[in-house]
Write an enzyme that holds these catalytic residues in place. Structure first.
Site, PDB file in Angstrom:
ATOM      1  N   TYR A 136      16.224  14.526  66.840  1.00  0.00           N
ATOM      2  CA  TYR A 136      15.167  14.469  65.832  1.00  0.00           C
ATOM      3  C   TYR A 136      13.821  14.919  66.392  1.00  0.00           C
ATOM      4  O   TYR A 136      13.023  15.496  65.674  1.00  0.00           O
ATOM      5  CB  TYR A 136      15.018  13.045  65.284  1.00  0.00           C
ATOM      6  CG  TYR A 136      15.976  12.713  64.172  1.00  0.00           C
ATOM      7  CD1 TYR A 136      17.352  12.778  64.381  1.00  0.00           C
ATOM      8  CD2 TYR A 136      15.513  12.330  62.922  1.00  0.00           C
ATOM      9  CE1 TYR A 136      18.230  12.462  63.367  1.00  0.00           C
ATOM     10  CE2 TYR A 136      16.386  12.014  61.897  1.00  0.00           C
ATOM     11  CZ  TYR A 136      17.744  12.077  62.124  1.00  0.00           C
ATOM     12  OH  TYR A 136      18.609  11.766  61.116  1.00  0.00           O
ATOM     13  N   LYS A 144      29.106  10.576  73.027  1.00  0.00           N
ATOM     14  CA  LYS A 144      30.033  11.714  73.079  1.00  0.00           C
ATOM     15  C   LYS A 144      30.040  12.202  74.528  1.00  0.00           C
ATOM     16  O   LYS A 144      29.701  13.356  74.834  1.00  0.00           O
ATOM     17  CB  LYS A 144      29.550  12.793  72.089  1.00  0.00           C
ATOM     18  CG  LYS A 144      30.506  13.943  71.893  1.00  0.00           C
ATOM     19  CD  LYS A 144      31.765  13.608  71.118  1.00  0.00           C
ATOM     20  CE  LYS A 144      32.709  14.784  71.079  1.00  0.00           C
ATOM     21  NZ  LYS A 144      34.044  14.453  70.529  1.00  0.00           N
ATOM     22  N   ASP A 175      33.305  10.303  67.425  1.00  0.00           N
ATOM     23  CA  ASP A 175      34.300  10.725  66.424  1.00  0.00           C
ATOM     24  C   ASP A 175      35.322   9.620  66.189  1.00  0.00           C
ATOM     25  O   ASP A 175      35.695   9.320  65.050  1.00  0.00           O
ATOM     26  CB  ASP A 175      34.968  12.054  66.825  1.00  0.00           C
ATOM     27  CG  ASP A 175      35.447  12.085  68.272  1.00  0.00           C
ATOM     28  OD1 ASP A 175      35.084  11.180  69.064  1.00  0.00           O
ATOM     29  OD2 ASP A 175      36.196  13.022  68.627  1.00  0.00           O
ATOM     30  N   ASP A 233      22.355   7.892  62.537  1.00  0.00           N
ATOM     31  CA  ASP A 233      22.064   8.304  61.160  1.00  0.00           C
ATOM     32  C   ASP A 233      23.368   8.436  60.384  1.00  0.00           C
ATOM     33  O   ASP A 233      23.517   7.913  59.286  1.00  0.00           O
ATOM     34  CB  ASP A 233      21.303   9.643  61.173  1.00  0.00           C
ATOM     35  CG  ASP A 233      20.985  10.124  59.773  1.00  0.00           C
ATOM     36  OD1 ASP A 233      20.563   9.284  58.948  1.00  0.00           O
ATOM     37  OD2 ASP A 233      21.161  11.319  59.490  1.00  0.00           O
ATOM     38  N   ASP A 291      25.193   5.579  57.467  1.00  0.00           N
ATOM     39  CA  ASP A 291      25.558   5.881  56.074  1.00  0.00           C
ATOM     40  C   ASP A 291      27.027   5.551  55.820  1.00  0.00           C
ATOM     41  O   ASP A 291      27.393   5.015  54.779  1.00  0.00           O
ATOM     42  CB  ASP A 291      25.337   7.379  55.764  1.00  0.00           C
ATOM     43  CG  ASP A 291      23.992   7.628  55.087  1.00  0.00           C
ATOM     44  OD1 ASP A 291      23.047   6.858  55.364  1.00  0.00           O
ATOM     45  OD2 ASP A 291      23.876   8.583  54.295  1.00  0.00           O
TER      46      ASP A 291
HETATM   47  C1  IPM Z   1      17.584   7.579  57.427  1.00  0.00           C
HETATM   48  C2  IPM Z   1      17.323   8.853  56.676  1.00  0.00           C
HETATM   49  C3  IPM Z   1      16.293   9.656  57.444  1.00  0.00           C
HETATM   50  C4  IPM Z   1      16.875   9.979  58.796  1.00  0.00           C
HETATM   51  C5  IPM Z   1      15.825  10.936  56.725  1.00  0.00           C
HETATM   52  C6  IPM Z   1      15.300  10.627  55.351  1.00  0.00           C
HETATM   53  C7  IPM Z   1      14.832  11.699  57.527  1.00  0.00           C
HETATM   54  O1  IPM Z   1      18.485   9.548  56.461  1.00  0.00           O
HETATM   55  O2  IPM Z   1      16.622   6.804  57.639  1.00  0.00           O
HETATM   56  O3  IPM Z   1      18.723   7.341  57.812  1.00  0.00           O
HETATM   57  O4  IPM Z   1      17.598  10.973  58.941  1.00  0.00           O
HETATM   58  O5  IPM Z   1      16.615   9.235  59.735  1.00  0.00           O
HETATM   59 MG    MG Z   2      20.226   8.522  57.121  1.00  0.00          MG
END
Ligand code: IPM
Ligand code: MG
Length: 366
Positions: free
Chosen positions: A144, A195, A228, A252, A256
């Site tokens: 990032y 990884k 993975d 990240d 999710d």
């Molecule tokens: C998160 C989001 C952010 C990230 C985006 C919105 C930049 O997906 O907080 O997980 O990638 O960190």
């Molecule tokens: Mg995210």
């Protein structure tokens, strides 16, 4: 009782809708428990661009600097997607905030109540008691922020983009301390995800984790897993993890996935804790739902406010030291959802209620 001084940045689309509800809950709790709130609402993200020409207006940043914590909504959406990538709300607001306050420790609880297992895409018999794990994501390093980060036109007409994955040992040790503290408050089990069969940063990550835990936290049972495989294990048997720690990009993606397995992004709250302390001597932090702005349902009054309300609980716990109040809010959310009051993202065919009614049910349990 302390006065809680924090900045409120609702952001875009459903951001302000769920923020209003979270503040309604917090106002009530403050009245019930006799503490006072000192908060100011400011523009961020697309709202910042529209009203101040900048995703992170100077006045907003200043407000955050004077506060003990930031309660954040969510930013971005189709309205600003045509802007150059670097000016878009996510990159121009959220990432600079993370960097400015060195919010290196992102804590995302992956919690699925037993009563809500039908909301998970996993078969209920795989998760009879729900899910209760924690993702610790390093938030200010890796791909990032690593330099160089460029796109160049080559002489032959081709284009070349570079993102750089960088980690210092000290950055890895710093996030390990957060992970160890979290593991100590739970089952003392920690899985470090990397990884290391391919990436240099991961080789350093794994070696650092092994050495640091052996020396500083021999009471913690440490394991390692390739990312993975971890992605697969998360959907196969999520509760094997308890606490996992990983670098920025992997975190990240895995968070999710974890949110989905736990029923809905609408339930996922998160704390991003900084290296610095606030005026109470506690970690300065930014607290936000992890679900995004959900432009498709914005303005309809159906967004799930739970993640934003649970983010308030995390703020009370980490930046204000109000553990009991935090736990009370968390249990009110659980009671409301478990008694069948659910927004459309977690109702799965059953009757669903809107944002306000969901909050009313939570408030009724407080
Ligand atoms: C998160 C989001 C952010 C990230 C985006 C919105 C930049 O997906 O907080 O997980 O990638 O960190
Ligand atoms: Mg995210």
């Amino acid at each position: 009782m302390p006065t809680l001084k924090f900045a409120v940045l609702p952001g875009d689309y459903i951001g302000p809708e769920v923020m209003t509800e979270a503040l309604r809950v917090l106002d009530l709790v403050a009245r019930q428990e006799g503490f006072s709130l000192d908060y100011t609402i400011a523009d961020v993200g697309g709202a910042g661009i529209d009203r101040h020409g900048k995703a992170l207006p100077d006045s907003t940043l200043k407000l955050c600097e004077q506060a003990d914590a930031i309660l954040f909504g969510s930013v971005g959406g189709p309205k600003w997607e045509k802007l150059p990538p670097k000016e878009q709300p996510e990159r121009a607001a959220l990432l600079p905030l993370r960097k400015h306050f060195t919010l290196f420790a992102n804590i995302r609880p992956g919690l699925l109540y037993r009563e809500l297992t039908d909301a998970s895409p996993l078969k209920s018999e795989r998760i009879p008691d729900g899910i209760d794990i924690v993702c610790i994501r390093e938030l200010t390093g890796g791909l990032y922020f690593g330099q160089p980060k460029t796109t160049t036109k080559l002489e032959d007409g081709d284009e070349l983009s570079v993102d750089t994955m960088v980690y210092r040992r000290s950055e890895i040790e710093r996030i390990l301390r957060t992970a160890i503290d979290t593991a100590r408050s739970r089952k003392k089990k920690l899985c470090s995800i990397d990884k290391a069969n391919v990436l240099e940063t991961s080789v350093l990550w794994r070696r650092t984790a092994t050495e640091y835990v052996a020396k500083q936290a021999p009471d913690i049972e440490l394991s390692h897993m390739y990312v993975d495989n971890a992605a697969m294990q998360l959907v196969r048997s999520p509760n094997q993890f308890d606490v996992f720690v990983t670098e920025n990009m992997f975190g990240d993606i895995l968070s999710d996935e974890m949110a989905c397995v736990c029923g809905s992004l609408g339930m996922l709250s998160s704390a991003s804790l900084g290296a610095g302390k606030n005026s109470l001597g506690l970690p300065f932090g930014l607290f936000e739902p992890a679900g995004g702005t959900a432009p498709d349902i914005a303005g309809k009054g159906i967004a799930n406010p739970c993640a934003q309300i649970l983010s308030v609980a995390l703020m009370l716990r980490y930046s204000f030291g109000l553990e009991k109040t935090a736990a009370r809010i968390e249990s009110a959310v659980r009671k409301a959802v478990s008694s069948g009051t659910r927004t459309s993202d977690i109702s799965f065919g059953k009757t669903s209620v809107g944002t306000k009614a969901m909050t009313d049910a939570i408030i009724a349990s407080l």
